[in-house]
Write an enzyme that holds these catalytic residues in place. Structure first.
Site, PDB file in Angstrom:
ATOM      1  N   THR A   1      -1.426   0.187   5.113  1.00 12.77           N
ATOM      2  CA  THR A   1      -0.341  -0.029   4.321  1.00 12.77           C
ATOM      3  C   THR A   1       0.941   1.075   5.080  1.00 12.77           C
ATOM      4  O   THR A   1       2.248   0.596   4.896  1.00 12.77           O
ATOM      5  CB  THR A   1      -0.350   0.422   2.768  1.00 12.77           C
ATOM      6  OG1 THR A   1      -1.469  -0.431   2.197  1.00 12.77           O
ATOM      7  CG2 THR A   1       0.835   0.503   1.986  1.00 12.77           C
TER       8      THR A   1
ATOM      9  N   TYR B   1     -14.042   2.802   4.824  1.00  9.59           N
ATOM     10  CA  TYR B   1     -13.404   1.522   4.464  1.00  9.59           C
ATOM     11  C   TYR B   1     -13.789   0.253   5.071  1.00  9.59           C
ATOM     12  O   TYR B   1     -13.834  -0.010   6.312  1.00  9.59           O
ATOM     13  CB  TYR B   1     -11.834   1.865   4.950  1.00  9.59           C
ATOM     14  CG  TYR B   1     -10.851   0.865   4.843  1.00  9.59           C
ATOM     15  CD1 TYR B   1     -10.949  -0.155   3.800  1.00  9.59           C
ATOM     16  CD2 TYR B   1      -9.673   0.713   5.447  1.00  9.59           C
ATOM     17  CE1 TYR B   1     -10.097  -1.155   3.586  1.00  9.59           C
ATOM     18  CE2 TYR B   1      -8.652  -0.013   5.378  1.00  9.59           C
ATOM     19  CZ  TYR B   1      -8.639  -0.988   4.371  1.00  9.59           C
ATOM     20  OH  TYR B   1      -7.829  -1.913   3.975  1.00  9.59           O
TER      21      TYR B   1
ATOM     22  N   LYS C   1     -14.319   2.624   0.141  1.00 16.00           N
ATOM     23  CA  LYS C   1     -13.269   1.610  -0.141  1.00 16.00           C
ATOM     24  C   LYS C   1     -13.738   0.284   0.001  1.00 16.00           C
ATOM     25  O   LYS C   1     -13.674  -0.147   1.240  1.00 16.00           O
ATOM     26  CB  LYS C   1     -11.750   1.921   0.533  1.00 16.00           C
ATOM     27  CG  LYS C   1     -10.813   1.114   0.189  1.00 16.00           C
ATOM     28  CD  LYS C   1      -9.607   1.285   0.967  1.00 16.00           C
ATOM     29  CE  LYS C   1      -8.444   0.047   0.450  1.00 16.00           C
ATOM     30  NZ  LYS C   1      -7.249   0.450   1.508  1.00 16.00           N
TER      31      LYS C   1
ATOM     32  N   ILE D   1      -7.959   1.895  -4.438  1.00 12.59           N
ATOM     33  CA  ILE D   1      -6.900   2.518  -3.398  1.00 12.59           C
ATOM     34  C   ILE D   1      -6.011   1.406  -3.521  1.00 12.59           C
ATOM     35  O   ILE D   1      -6.286   0.343  -3.043  1.00 12.59           O
ATOM     36  CB  ILE D   1      -7.783   2.994  -2.162  1.00 12.59           C
ATOM     37  CG1 ILE D   1      -8.810   4.068  -2.461  1.00 12.59           C
ATOM     38  CG2 ILE D   1      -6.723   3.042  -1.169  1.00 12.59           C
ATOM     39  CD1 ILE D   1      -9.418   4.420  -0.959  1.00 12.59           C
TER      40      ILE D   1
END
Length: 388
Positions: free
Chosen positions: A131, A217, A245, A284
Site C-alpha cells: 500500500t 506476509y 498476515k 492489517i
C-alpha cells in the site's frame, strides 16, 4: 488526460538492483581505520618510518581488537520491542506514502496521515508495504521513511517496516538497517517471481527471524506462491515469530489460530469474520487509511455485522483495481494528499471517482480522514511521475 511529467535524467543510469542502485545509509558513517562499512579488515596505507618496513606497493593491515568501535549489528537495535507486544496489535494500517509534484515524499502530508491513524485508534503502521509502494522506492528512501516514522511517532504507535525482498541478501541487509533505525518489527513477504522450494522458504525466513519481531506476509495473488502451513509451523517456535498476515481466507486463518499462531487478516472485506468467528488477532488494513475510527470499532467492539455491511461497498471499491490505485485516488479526492502518482500507478477512471464520492456520502463524511469535502477530480488534476 492526467498530466505526465516530462522525463529527467536518471541519477543511476545502470541500476542492477535496489541495493546497488541506492543502498541505505549506515547509521554510523565513521568507522575506525582499517575497517570497512561492514566491519571487515581493510588495507591501510602507512607512511614515514613505518613505511620503510613495507616493500613498495604493499600495505600494512590494521588489526581490530575487541575494544575497537565497530558498526552496529542487527543485535544492537534502537528500540527493543517484545514479540508479544506485536502479537497483541489488533488494528495495523498499511499506510499510504504521499508524494510532492516532483515525485519526492510529501512528509508533511505523511505526518498528518500518521497522526490521524494514532488519533483514530490504530496501534501500528506498516511503512513501505504494498500500500505504501515500497516496491517503487529505493532502499535509501525506504529506510529513511522507516527512521522518520520511528523518530516522529514511534512512542505512540508501533512502526513495522516492510523490509522483505525476493533476494535473501537484500532482505537481510534491509532488515538490519530497519532495526538499526528503530523499527519495532519487520514484515516479510516470501520470495516472489524467482520462486523457491519449501525448504528454500524456511531457510529464507530463518535468516531474518533472529533480528527482531517478524510478521510473515502470505499474499499468493501477488507473489504467485502460497506459503504452505508446514512452513509457518516450522517457524512458529522461533521467539521472534510474531505471526502471519494471511490473505488466503478464513479456513487458513482457522488452521493457524487452532495451533496458537497469531494471524492478521490481510483482506479488509474478510477481517470482521476472521476476527470474531475464526480467531484472528486483527487486521492489517488498507481501508483504515480512510476510516480508522470505524475499523477500530470493527476490531475492538465485538461482532457488528451491521457496521461490516456498511463498510463492504468501500472495501470492495478499494480493490476494484490492484491496490493501492483505489486508495491513492480516494485520498486525493478527500484532499489529504496531492493527486500525484508514481507510475506505473494511475488514478481510477472517472466513473469510479464519482462512485467513491457517493460511498463517502452513504457512510458519512465525518467518518473519513481529512476536513475537506470529497470531490470528483478531473483527469487533468492528476500528475503522473515516471522519474523518481
Amino acid at each position: 488526460m492526467p498530466y505526465l511529467q516530462p522525463p529527467r535524467p536518471h541519477p543511476h543510469p545502470h541500476p542492477t538492483s535496489r541495493l546497488s542502485r541506492a543502498s541505505p545509509p549506515s547509521p554510523f558513517p565513521f568507522f575506525p581505520a582499517g575497517t570497512s562499512r561492514s566491519g571487515r579488515l581493510q588495507p591501510v596505507p602507512v607512511s614515514g618510518h613505518s613505511a620503510s618496513r613495507v616493500s613498495k606497493g604493499k600495505f600494512a593491515v590494521a588489526a581490530v581488537t575487541l575494544d575497537d568501535y565497530l558498526p552496529m549489528r542487527s543485535t544492537e537495535v534502537k528500540n527493543r520491542t517484545s514479540t508479544d507486544g506485536i502479537k497483541s496489535l489488533r488494528l495495523i494500517t498499511a499506510v499510504k506514502t504521499p508524494y510532492l509534484p516532483d515525485g519526492r515524499f510529501d512528509l508533511e502530508a505523511y505526518d498528518s496521515l500518521i497522526n490521524t491513524q494514532i488519533n483514530g485508534g490504530a496501534e501500528g503502521v506498516i511503512v513501505g508495504g504494498t500500500t505504501g509502494e515500497g516496491h517503487l522506492m529505493s532502499w535509501d528512501e525506504h529506510i529513511m521513511l522507516i527512521g522518520h516514522t520511528v523518530n516522529c511517532f514511534g512512542a505512540n504507535i508501533k512502526v513495522i517496516g516492510n523490509t522483505g525482498s525476493n533476494s535473501t541478501r537484500e532482505a537481510v541487509h534491509a532488515t538490519e538497517q530497519g532495526f538499526a533505525v528503530g523499527m519495532h518489527a519487520a514484515l516479510h513477504v516470501n520470495p516472489y517471481y524467482g520462486k523457491t522450494s519449501t525448504e528454500g522458504l524456511i531457510s529464507h525466513f530463518k535468516e531474518v527471524l533472529p533480528m527482531g519481531p517478524t510478521i510473515i506476509y502470505n499474499v499468493p495473488s501477488r507473489t504467485s506462491q502460497d506459503i504452505p502451513p508446514p512452513v509457518i509451523e516450522a517457524l512458529s517456535s522461533y521467539s521472534n515469530m510474531a505471526g502471519v498476515k494471511e490473505c488466503v481466507g478464513h479456513e487458513r486463518v482457522k488452521c493457524y489460530t487452532d495451533k496458537g499462531i497469531s494471524i492478521w487478516s490481510g483482506n479488509d472485506d474478510e477481517c470482521h469474520d476472521s476476527r470474531w468467528k475464526y480467531g484472528a488477532t486483527g487486521v492489517i488494513s488498507v481501508a483504515s487509511n480512510l476510516v480508522p475510527g470505524l475499523m477500530h470499532s470493527l476490531m475492538f467492539e465485538g461482532e457488528n455485522a451491521a457496521l461490516n455491511e456498511k463498510l463492504l461497498p468501500l472495501m470492495k471499491w478499494l480493490f476494484c483495481e490492484p491496490n493501492p490505485i483505489g486508495l491513492n485516488t480516494a485520498l486525493a479526492q478527500l484532499g489529504v494528499v496531492r493527486p500525484v502518482f508514481r507510475l506505473p500507478y494511475t488514478p481510477l477512471p472517472l466513473e469510479k471517482r464519482v462512485e467513491f464520492v457517493r460511498i463517502v456520502e452513504a457512510i458519512g463524511r465525518e467518518n473519513f480522514v481529512g476536513q475537506k469535502e470529497s470531490r470528483v477530480l478531473d483527469d487533468d488534476d492528476f500528475v503522473l511521475i515516471s522519474r523518481y
